[in-house]
Design an enzyme around this catalytic site. Structure first.
Site, mmCIF file in Angstrom:
data_model
loop_
_atom_site.group_PDB
_atom_site.id
_atom_site.type_symbol
_atom_site.label_atom_id
_atom_site.label_comp_id
_atom_site.label_asym_id
_atom_site.label_seq_id
_atom_site.Cartn_x
_atom_site.Cartn_y
_atom_site.Cartn_z
ATOM 1 N N GLY C 149 0.850 -1.181 0.000
ATOM 2 C CA GLY C 149 0.000 0.000 0.000
ATOM 3 C C GLY C 149 0.885 1.229 0.000
ATOM 4 O O GLY C 149 1.921 1.254 0.676
ATOM 5 N N CYS C 150 0.511 2.234 -0.770
ATOM 6 C CA CYS C 150 1.426 3.369 -0.966
ATOM 7 C C CYS C 150 1.650 4.146 0.328
ATOM 8 O O CYS C 150 2.787 4.497 0.660
ATOM 9 C CB CYS C 150 0.941 4.279 -2.084
ATOM 10 S SG CYS C 150 -0.752 4.880 -1.897
ATOM 11 N N ASN C 151 0.586 4.394 1.077
ATOM 12 C CA ASN C 151 0.764 5.114 2.339
ATOM 13 C C ASN C 151 1.524 4.259 3.338
ATOM 14 O O ASN C 151 2.396 4.735 4.069
ATOM 15 C CB ASN C 151 -0.598 5.482 2.941
ATOM 16 C CG ASN C 151 -1.385 6.413 2.051
ATOM 17 O OD1 ASN C 151 -0.842 7.354 1.494
ATOM 18 N ND2 ASN C 151 -2.678 6.164 1.902
ATOM 19 N N THR C 154 5.269 4.019 2.648
ATOM 20 C CA THR C 154 5.940 5.291 2.929
ATOM 21 C C THR C 154 6.189 5.451 4.422
ATOM 22 O O THR C 154 7.281 5.850 4.849
ATOM 23 C CB THR C 154 5.098 6.464 2.389
ATOM 24 O OG1 THR C 154 4.824 6.240 1.007
ATOM 25 C CG2 THR C 154 5.823 7.784 2.550
#
Lengths: 347, 347, 347, 347
Positions: C149-151, C154
């Site tokens: 998942g991108c969030n 990060t």
């Protein structure tokens, strides 16, 4: 073989974009980057997005620091490249991304720029039709190239095929452009502050005063126009990059819509970087963001008697740095598309 | 006295803007707000920015819920207002913000919209010149008002003075507009997603197909044009609101620049909401954000033989809700500027 | 050798970005692109920026159309990839860009997603520290990869080094993210309309409900956290792409600032795609736009007793498609950086 | 009665916003506007959106030009108002929109600003809880008001109720703010150029260095905090205006969610300009654009042990100019809400 490269004006937007593209170019090796007020700093202190260049430090821009490379890109303010270019060796390939070597006519230069006139170099838009053939042929046999003005090349690419084919009139052309502020460079000007630009559409150089007008007229004359007249209005809109040029021209009476469309399709058939979209499709600037692609959508408005040509370009790529590298590829007898992205970064 | 008000379509952008402006209008009392799929919800659940309306709940849109008010604003999708309007009492002031009552010509309606034709009401752009006087006179004696299309009124305001004064030709007009997506309403369409619009300029309805074209031509005929032709191209740019229309027209040969400029200055002298900027100044959409103001900048491009008129409008205010309220003020014999902001929210 | 590739979900944003990156990958040959409602259309009708793919047509997504390729990328909605993945051959390299194979714990899946639980695949963030070594080792010996998942990735990249080195506490972590709307995909939702997003900062999933929370906790446990707790708030801001995650954690008492910084510098020393900026520098999302780079800026706030880690990522590249390709490179024993851009597209 | 008004710094963003709001204020009459480098120009040459002020010309900022008005607003750079304020008559109501009179502690001033210390005036956030009552009482009996820092007041409004009610700890507060660039003013700085800000999220003053930190701590001490510590990080995002502050605090162990929520609801019950949204709703900055409203959404994250308070404010209105006028209304015994908009301009 690999060509050694120097980029001056490396702290500006055009210089930064040259470096971004050159990083992925297999035949170029960037050895030297120069700047003015930022000389002495690491390149990434000024251009933090250029992560592959952490090893380079900005040198002072001068004929000395630029000498000794196979290729020199000049990305300097207008008026600054003429003198320095004159000091570079004749067999060095020099590409000027500024305006100093774009205009053939000293009167145009005096009227729209002023200052010393340095004469024109070969114009770095390979696809541009000329009365016979394209600009490409001339680029293949030069060591001096003038990269285009971003707005100018976008409009010239939009209208030249119709002129060349004789399907549109060269009088009474009208172009209105939505442009991102990066085209105006990194200079500190109040009207370029983020607060002024966010959420607003801001026109400038209205009424025939924009410096790219004579450059457009010159390209249209190359395509066969006798004395083109154009109403040209740029509007800054809240996107960092991109030009969406809406250009219209009167269709020569008696020309049917299919013939009009064919002029553009024929002119750009087989071009990797200038593509005419199918009937009913029109480009968005996001479609060409970061790419060396000009996308053209075309409609004939029979009620208005005009063809409408909508062209999307990334001002920093196909409008400047990409055009410079594409032209350099040609001049160096490399495959023309080497190192140049064709797909946009969207959404 | 205070007039009771109902707003239908209160969950949309035009409806929301009517309510925002009506909240500060001293003579209007909003009693009823209606919607379709959102009926039953508190207004602020759908329009969370309208903090002064926490007491209102959305009712179902119907002739029954709208009846019994002094003033009814219809902010419904095109094609939806005609039927409901026919059921409202003749002495109720009804202002339709949709397209159903804008066009006088059934053929235009059939060609650009289709479906039942309901006939034209008085057109809600008070400042628009007609062959004699302005549109204002007609609005003063009606109970049925068609608020304008936002793009249409912006272009009509831009060009009508030149037509009326005979200083521009009515053939071969060209308008290109940078517009925010709110003009397209709140409907769920893929091309209106934030990801598609951010960082990009996106043209639509290119080539003479936009529904506002006959509305512009109608307004220019009112100003005296015999058979106006216009090339009209809207471009969505990344700002939520605003229209920046760049319109050009051929100057009638022999007319000097001062005479051209005087046509606009004379037409709008004393107008509170349509202002012509001094020579050399051009408007930005931020200058009119949230305001009922149209700002006009004007230049004569002698080389191109064209006048360039750049007009900034907030599509939801002067383009829709503000025009509606301004027109309602006139019809109710209130001071025309009552409750309408003239200063933009900038930066 | 060249590997044949199929991309499902090719009409979405993640699918489009996979294709953009794969176009420049010398070892991959995209043979098949699939979609659901857009099946049958030319790819460029849906993804007009992918100019190098004018020869491809979207097929229906099914195990049949995906079978027979060396590598299959799944870019499907959450819940859709589990079933189709189960039908693909065991020796096909499958990379799932959805959530279906990210979580190891069935209870986490039930609490935050629901529906069938398919079990975890190797997690596609090679640089992520684990108690011994990095995630990279595991990716080298698998044929099933879950892109992150991108969030989540990060934040995990931001905090894991401090956990691994024992310099921050794992309780009471706080992350607030400025994110572009493309992370939410191309689905038609009212809160994702351009008009809602332009000019506004919009929070969502506030208060511990975001689905990426267990994914972050899982990664931090891999780094050594016993039972990490995190307050996590994403805010949609008006940029199409990008994540700027501001994460803070309490420094373990008695740890000096240099030791804190060293934890991150050591963890990512030599990593091409995760770079820690020098003291005093902090990243902007534009610096990594279009690139597979995560840039980290770090400060110890002694008065607050917290380290602040600011990380910039392009959600569609390092956050999704780039991570997927980087992981695929590892699984296929290609050079890890093959085909992945490191420089951002700025300005 | 009507009060005469002078606005200094009228060419900046705060000055412009004061004028926009004052134009609709029935009790204030703006007589004098002053500036520094723009003195001598028509106000609308610098602030073209202020169409109701075409009659005013900018004078030089000096005690002389400001003297003789009932109310003087100072919107000058930090460090510039202290000296000029000292020359104004004691019975003139002076509102300083700069930082010079915000901090009570000379050490804080020296550490975060430096230069001459001028001492604190009454702080212009009427709703802010103090140990007994609100800040409002003090504003009613002063002639010297310090308008707040926009980020500081947003965070103080977010956290003070929880401190005052004893439901959150005052140690280890964390605030991350998405802010528009107009909060940084109109100064020409490279990082504020549109090209740098569009399409990017850019952090600044990371790690405890932002000047608004002591101002927040001071307000929290007024609410009862013994020695508050806060990690504070602002991120510039691409919207001209607005602050979305996400603030979190540890809930005092044993306090249930309803009690936490009640602290905020009780503190702001009946406040026209600070509104707590219903459970599950969170504000967007567009909801308060152009309005003097602070909207608060609140969630208790039990897993994280923290309350998350999301507050939206227009930095130029409730954050600066609106707070100044609201406070002036109180000091002049006018109805507190006079002339101040409560509805946002959305979309």
């Amino acid at each position: 073989m690999t060509f050694t490269v120097a980029v001056s004006g490396a702290s500006g937007y055009a210089g930064g974009e040259l470096l971004r593209l050159l990083a992925d170019h297999p035949e170029f090796d960037v050895r030297t980057v120069t700047a003015h007020s930022n000389a002495g700093q690491p390149l990434t202190a000024v251009q933090p997005h250029l992560r592959s260049y952490t090893h380079l430090t900005l040198k002072e821009t001068s004929a000395e620091t630029l000498a000794g490379h196979d290729v020199v890109f000049l990305a300097l303010p207008h008026g600054a490249s003429g003198a320095i270019a004159a000091e570079l060796a004749a067999d060095t390939l020099v590409i000027d991304c500024g305006a100093d070597h774009r205009l053939e006519d000293a009167g145009d230069w005096a009227a729209f720029y002023g200052g010393d006139f340095h004469g024109a170099w070969e114009y770095g838009v390979p696809e541009l039709p000329r009365l016979s053939g394209t600009q490409r042929t001339r680029l293949a046999r030069t060591r001096r190239i003038a990269a285009p003005g971003c707005n100018a090349s976008t409009v010239s690419i939009s209208l030249a095929p119709g002129i060349r084919a004789g399907v549109i009139e060269d009088a009474d052309l009208v172009s209105v452009l939505a442009v991102g502020p990066s085209g105006a460079g990194r200079a500190l000007k109040a009207h370029l502050l983020g607060s002024e630009i966010l959420g607003s559409a801001n026109p400038y150089a209205v009424g025939g005063t924009h410096r790219h007008i004579p450059e457009i007229q010159q390209a249209l004359r190359w395509a066969g126009a006798a004395s083109p007249t154009i109403s040209f209005t740029p509007v800054i809109v809240p996107m960092s990059r991109g030009i969406l040029a809406t250009s219209t021209a009167r269709v020569v009476p008696g020309t049917d819509a299919a013939t009009v469309r064919a002029a553009w399709e024929d002119a750009y058939a087989g071009e990797p970087f200038v593509q005419v979209l199918p009937e009913g499709q029109f480009p968005r600037t996001a479609d060409v963001l970061g790419a060396n692609t000009a996308l053209i959508g075309l409609a004939v408005d029979e009620a208005a008697g005009r063809v409408v040509v909508v062209t999307a370009v990334d001002n920093l790529v196909k409008g400047t740095a990409g055009a410079a590298i594409q032209s350099a590829n040609i001049a160096l007898s490399l495959a023309e598309a080497t190192g140049l992205p064709v797909n946009g970064v969207a959404p």
